[in-house]
Write an enzyme that holds these catalytic residues in place. Structure first.
Site, short mmCIF file in Angstrom:
data_model
loop_
_atom_site.label_atom_id
_atom_site.label_comp_id
_atom_site.label_asym_id
_atom_site.label_seq_id
_atom_site.Cartn_x
_atom_site.Cartn_y
_atom_site.Cartn_z
N SER A 181 40.48 35.85 47.06
CA SER A 181 40.44 36.63 48.30
C SER A 181 39.34 37.68 48.23
O SER A 181 39.03 38.21 47.14
CB SER A 181 41.80 37.33 48.46
OG SER A 181 41.74 38.31 49.46
N TYR A 240 49.31 42.67 45.00
CA TYR A 240 48.87 41.33 45.43
C TYR A 240 47.40 41.12 45.05
O TYR A 240 47.02 40.11 44.44
CB TYR A 240 49.06 41.14 46.95
CG TYR A 240 48.24 39.99 47.47
CD1 TYR A 240 48.63 38.68 47.21
CD2 TYR A 240 47.06 40.21 48.20
CE1 TYR A 240 47.86 37.62 47.65
CE2 TYR A 240 46.30 39.15 48.64
CZ TYR A 240 46.69 37.85 48.36
OH TYR A 240 45.92 36.80 48.79
N LYS A 287 45.26 38.42 42.25
CA LYS A 287 44.09 37.56 42.50
C LYS A 287 43.00 37.89 41.48
O LYS A 287 42.37 36.99 40.91
CB LYS A 287 43.55 37.78 43.92
CG LYS A 287 44.48 37.30 45.01
CD LYS A 287 44.51 35.79 45.07
CE LYS A 287 45.79 35.28 45.68
NZ LYS A 287 46.03 33.87 45.51
P1 NAD Z 1 51.31 30.71 52.56
O1 NAD Z 1 52.36 31.68 52.16
O2 NAD Z 1 51.38 30.13 53.92
O3 NAD Z 1 51.26 29.50 51.51
C1 NAD Z 1 51.55 29.68 50.14
C2 NAD Z 1 52.57 28.61 49.74
O4 NAD Z 1 52.88 28.76 48.36
C3 NAD Z 1 53.88 28.73 50.53
O5 NAD Z 1 54.18 27.49 51.15
C4 NAD Z 1 54.91 29.10 49.47
O6 NAD Z 1 56.18 28.54 49.76
C5 NAD Z 1 54.27 28.54 48.20
N1 NAD Z 1 54.67 29.22 46.96
C6 NAD Z 1 54.67 30.55 46.68
N2 NAD Z 1 55.08 30.77 45.44
C7 NAD Z 1 55.35 29.56 44.87
C8 NAD Z 1 55.81 29.14 43.61
N3 NAD Z 1 56.14 30.01 42.64
N4 NAD Z 1 55.99 27.81 43.38
C9 NAD Z 1 55.69 26.91 44.35
N5 NAD Z 1 55.26 27.25 45.58
C10 NAD Z 1 55.07 28.56 45.84
O7 NAD Z 1 49.90 31.42 52.31
P2 NAD Z 1 48.44 30.97 52.76
O8 NAD Z 1 47.98 31.92 53.80
O9 NAD Z 1 48.41 29.53 53.03
O10 NAD Z 1 47.64 31.31 51.44
C11 NAD Z 1 47.35 30.32 50.47
C12 NAD Z 1 46.65 30.99 49.30
O11 NAD Z 1 45.46 31.61 49.78
C13 NAD Z 1 47.47 32.09 48.64
O12 NAD Z 1 47.25 32.06 47.25
C14 NAD Z 1 46.89 33.36 49.24
O13 NAD Z 1 47.04 34.46 48.39
C15 NAD Z 1 45.43 32.98 49.40
N6 NAD Z 1 44.74 33.76 50.44
C16 NAD Z 1 45.27 33.83 51.69
C17 NAD Z 1 44.63 34.60 52.66
C18 NAD Z 1 45.22 34.74 54.04
O14 NAD Z 1 44.86 35.69 54.73
N7 NAD Z 1 46.09 33.84 54.49
C19 NAD Z 1 43.44 35.27 52.35
C20 NAD Z 1 42.92 35.14 51.07
C21 NAD Z 1 43.58 34.38 50.10
C1 WQD Z 2 42.45 43.06 60.07
C2 WQD Z 2 42.03 44.29 60.87
C3 WQD Z 2 43.40 46.22 60.43
C4 WQD Z 2 47.08 44.50 62.06
C5 WQD Z 2 44.56 41.18 54.76
C6 WQD Z 2 44.81 41.37 53.27
C7 WQD Z 2 43.82 40.59 52.47
C8 WQD Z 2 43.74 39.13 52.94
C9 WQD Z 2 43.66 38.96 54.41
C10 WQD Z 2 44.97 37.73 51.48
C11 WQD Z 2 42.05 45.58 60.06
C12 WQD Z 2 43.57 45.77 61.86
C13 WQD Z 2 45.77 44.69 61.66
C14 WQD Z 2 47.59 45.30 63.12
C15 WQD Z 2 45.46 46.38 63.31
N1 WQD Z 2 44.90 38.39 52.54
N2 WQD Z 2 44.98 45.61 62.27
N3 WQD Z 2 46.75 46.21 63.71
O1 WQD Z 2 43.62 43.86 56.11
O2 WQD Z 2 41.46 42.55 56.43
O3 WQD Z 2 43.25 41.61 55.06
O4 WQD Z 2 44.65 39.78 55.05
O5 WQD Z 2 44.22 37.72 50.53
O6 WQD Z 2 44.19 40.71 51.14
O7 WQD Z 2 44.72 42.75 52.98
O8 WQD Z 2 43.57 41.72 57.51
O9 WQD Z 2 44.66 40.98 59.58
O10 WQD Z 2 45.78 42.77 58.19
O11 WQD Z 2 43.70 43.32 59.42
O12 WQD Z 2 44.75 47.22 63.87
O13 WQD Z 2 48.77 45.20 63.50
O14 WQD Z 2 42.99 44.49 61.93
O15 WQD Z 2 43.41 47.61 60.32
O16 WQD Z 2 41.00 46.38 60.53
P1 WQD Z 2 42.94 42.57 56.28
P2 WQD Z 2 44.52 42.16 58.68
#
Ligand code: NAD
Ligand code: WQD
Length: 333
Positions: A122, A147, A151
């Site tokens: 991330s 969290y 990562k």
């Molecule tokens: P998500 O929660 O929809 O998917 C993650 C999946 O992992 C879920 O289905 C959950 O049930 C499963 N899971 C969690 N712990 C587990 C375990 N111990 N054993 C087996 N399964 C398990 O999340 P997502 O948005 O699809 O994210 C996928 C990956 O990408 C995650 O690692 C997340 O940290 C990373 N990521 C997500 C975002 C985002 O904004 N969505 C941004 C950056 C990185």
């Molecule tokens: C986006 C913008 C908020 C909600 C998060 C995690 C990051 C990554 C992605 C996994 C910001 C604003 C948001 C609301 C708002 N996840 N906002 N009102 O914070 O960039 O990233 O998700 O790795 O680790 O921190 O994304 O969608 O929460 O916010 O004003 O109700 O929207 O302040 O500027 P963010 P976000």
């Protein structure tokens, strides 16, 4: 290639399953369904017309039942807990789930001689970024929550693993802000409870399930004062994984997956309203703890080395998020 997808029932994993199958790969999914449901697998099967072997398993448990039935060319490791706020109140749950899972997975992969792994990281690992746009050379920073540290630590574990044994191939993908949903409206993000992220919150305000959007701060050093992020359509992000598989033989690499364009919260609201002909009432509030003002990627390394780029723009992201919101009532918890 035959790919093991951990967390394949989740938001990004399910979209990646679709794109991998479309590209001719075969996929096996492990997920403990802690943040998803088996129905997602059925929906992916409906979209792809393929059968997807699925194991409801926690990655911290013994995984030999999967490896005794399949031999994998590579693993894409999505599984993990991802709620930033929850990780602050339940740090041990996050460290245990994300780190123990990853260690057990890597050891099992090694024991079965599958040494190709793509990891879901991330942009959060950059902390307060030292440069904008953010390149992969930008130093990792101080994470503001457990969290984010999981990562950052997993990236370090994979780096040390590769240093010790260069027969591993490791690709670390740093996602920016994934949004949107598959055009079919069959899969998308289904957050439990009140959403933390911007787009799911906006869609629930537009549908009337939530009252109004709370905009966290309008005093950042940005043109309209609200925070700027690099939103990327989840289908583009999924295709980034397909592209990464083509580079999996090259040792250890890190790629940003973003569009390289930043949009403010107000621009998101206005575009969502315009594209979908809906209203999104909002109020401006104080800044959210831990937020940064501006975060967007320089995605040119992935463009150059993976021949990948994000094709969808903000309008498609808003359109597909709304389509999913309207189709997904039965999936929301
Ligand atoms: P998500 O929660 O929809 O998917 C993650 C999946 O992992 C879920 O289905 C959950 O049930 C499963 N899971 C969690 N712990 C587990 C375990 N111990 N054993 C087996 N399964 C398990 O999340 P997502 O948005 O699809 O994210 C996928 C990956 O990408 C995650 O690692 C997340 O940290 C990373 N990521 C997500 C975002 C985002 O904004 N969505 C941004 C950056 C990185
Ligand atoms: C986006 C913008 C908020 C909600 C998060 C995690 C990051 C990554 C992605 C996994 C910001 C604003 C948001 C609301 C708002 N996840 N906002 N009102 O914070 O960039 O990233 O998700 O790795 O680790 O921190 O994304 O969608 O929460 O916010 O004003 O109700 O929207 O302040 O500027 P963010 P976000």
């Amino acid at each position: 290639m035959k790919i093991l997808l951990t967390g394949g029932a989740g938001y990004i994993g399910s979209h990646t399953t679709v794109e991998l199958i479309k590209a001719g790969h075969s996929v096996v999914v492990i997920d403990n369904l802690s943040n998803s449901s088996e129905d997602v697998i059925k929906r992916v099967e409906q979209i792809t017309n393929a059968e997807i072997p699925f194991y409801k398993l926690d990655l911290r448990d013994n995984l030999s039942c999967v490896f005794s039935e399949h031999a994998f060319d590579a693993c894409i490791h999505f599984a993990g807990l991802k709620a930033v706020g929850e990780s602050v109140s339940l740090p041990l749950r996050y460290y245990d789930n994300n780190l123990v899972s990853t260690l057990n997975l890597i050891k099992t992969l090694e024991a079965h001689n599958c040494k190709n792994i793509i990891f879901s990281s991330s942009a959060t690992v950059y902390g307060t970024p030292a440069e904008i746009p953010i390149t992969e050379q930008c130093p990792k920073g101080i994470c503001t929550n457990p969290y984010g540290w999981t990562k950052s630590i997993i990236e370090q574990i994979l780096t040390d693993l590769y240093k010790a044994d260069t027969s591993w191939n490791v690709i670390i993908l740093r996602y920016f802000n994934p949004v949107g949903a598959h055009q079919s409206g069959l899969i998308g993000e289904a957050p439990k409870g009140i959403p933390n992220n911007l787009i799911p919150y906006i869609t629930q305000v537009a549908s009337g399930r939530l009252d109004k959007l709370h905009i966290f701060g309008n005093d950042y050093e940005t043109p309209d004062g609200t925070g700027i992020r690099d939103y990327i359509h989840v289908v583009d992000l999924a295709r980034g994984h397909v592209a990464a598989l083509t580079a999996i033989k090259n040792g250890l690499s890190i790629y940003n997956l973003g569009t390289g364009r930043g949009y403010s919260v107000l621009e998101m609201v206005k575009t969502f309203e315009k594209v979908n002909s809906v209203k999104v009432p909002y109020i401006i509030e104080g800044r959210r703890a831990g937020d940064i003002g501006i975060c967007y990627s320089d995605p040119r390394k992935a463009m150059r080395e993976l021949a990948w780029r994000a094709d969808y723009g903000l309008e498609e992201m808003c359109r597909d998020s709304w389509n999913w919101e309207q189709n997904s009532r039965s999936v929301h918890v």
